[in-house]
Design a protein around this motif. Structure first.
Motif, PDB file in Angstrom:
ATOM      1  N   GLN A   1     -86.868 -33.436 -21.976  1.00 37.55           N
ATOM      2  CA  GLN A   1     -85.691 -32.912 -22.664  1.00 37.55           C
ATOM      3  C   GLN A   1     -84.433 -33.037 -21.799  1.00 37.55           C
ATOM      4  OE1 GLN A   1     -87.209 -28.954 -23.905  1.00 37.55           O
ATOM      5  NE2 GLN A   1     -86.836 -29.676 -25.987  1.00 37.55           N
TER       6      GLN A   1
ATOM      7  N   ASP B   1     -80.904 -40.989 -20.717  1.00 38.32           N
ATOM      8  CA  ASP B   1     -81.427 -42.012 -21.619  1.00 38.32           C
ATOM      9  C   ASP B   1     -82.250 -43.045 -20.860  1.00 38.32           C
ATOM     10  OD1 ASP B   1     -80.318 -40.790 -23.822  1.00 38.32           O
ATOM     11  OD2 ASP B   1     -78.699 -42.248 -24.088  1.00 38.32           O
TER      12      ASP B   1
ATOM     13  N   LEU C   1     -85.668 -41.423 -20.123  1.00 39.16           N
ATOM     14  CA  LEU C   1     -86.429 -40.843 -21.231  1.00 39.16           C
ATOM     15  C   LEU C   1     -87.716 -41.604 -21.559  1.00 39.16           C
ATOM     16  CD1 LEU C   1     -86.721 -38.560 -23.246  1.00 39.16           C
ATOM     17  CD2 LEU C   1     -85.232 -39.846 -24.817  1.00 39.16           C
TER      18      LEU C   1
ATOM     19  N   ASP D   1     -82.028 -40.784 -29.742  1.00 42.38           N
ATOM     20  CA  ASP D   1     -81.721 -39.586 -30.531  1.00 42.38           C
ATOM     21  C   ASP D   1     -82.925 -39.053 -31.296  1.00 42.38           C
ATOM     22  OD1 ASP D   1     -79.149 -39.505 -29.547  1.00 42.38           O
ATOM     23  OD2 ASP D   1     -78.252 -40.497 -31.301  1.00 42.38           O
TER      24      ASP D   1
ATOM     25  N   ARG E   1     -85.232 -37.339 -28.827  1.00 45.59           N
ATOM     26  CA  ARG E   1     -84.717 -36.037 -28.380  1.00 45.59           C
ATOM     27  C   ARG E   1     -84.922 -34.980 -29.458  1.00 45.59           C
ATOM     28  NH1 ARG E   1     -82.721 -36.593 -23.576  1.00 45.59           N
ATOM     29  NH2 ARG E   1     -81.872 -38.594 -22.890  1.00 45.59           N
TER      30      ARG E   1
END
Length: 148
Positions: free
Chosen positions: A32, A36, A39, A96, A99
């Motif tokens: 979290q 980017d 991730l 996105d 996330r």
């Protein structure tokens, strides 16, 4: 977005589950909070951990005849499939949705832990610990091998 954080509300008083749940919370929090660029790697760590995490729980349920095993195992399969889809999205640069998935996973995990996992932990606390299997060589002469 829902964020994940360890709290006493997640304690189940069954150390094998509490340990793996703490690890999960740490990994999901790292995902979290990841950039980017990081991730995909942090999400891959969540997926790898979850495969082991759910695998252990599934094995316990099957081995001990846990009454709610079918529903619990099905939830594990669904969530794991979604996590794998999230990994493919992260690797494709679609951050996105991943996330958003991480936030939904945090909310799901808290509910799952406090309901289905709590019932499993209670069940496991009542089960005798597994007995270690000692493998003896053929011939029944004990565990000592003669020099050869």
């Amino acid at each position: 977005m829902n964020t994940v954080e360890w709290s006493d509300a997640l304690l189940l008083d069954y150390e094998p589950m509490d340990t793996v749940h703490r690890e999960f919370v740490d990994l999901l929090a790292a995902a979290q909070n990841a950039s980017d660029a990081a991730l995909p790697q942090t999400w891959a760590a969540v997926v790898a951990h979850t495969v082991r995490h759910f695998g252990h729980e599934d094995e316990w349920m099957q081995r001990t005849g846990f009454a709610s095993a079918d529903n619990h195992i099905m939830q594990h399969r669904v969530v794991l499939n979604l996590l794998r889809e999230g990994l493919a999205m992260a690797q494709a640069g679609q951050m996105d949705p991943v996330r958003e998935m991480a936030g939904e996973l945090a909310a799901w995990f808290a509910k799952h832990t406090q309901t289905l996992d709590a019932a499993l932990a209670l069940h496991m606390r009542r089960e005798p610990p597994p007995v270690a299997t000692v493998h003896r060589p053929r011939g029944g002469r004990g565990a000592h091998a003669s020099p050869g």
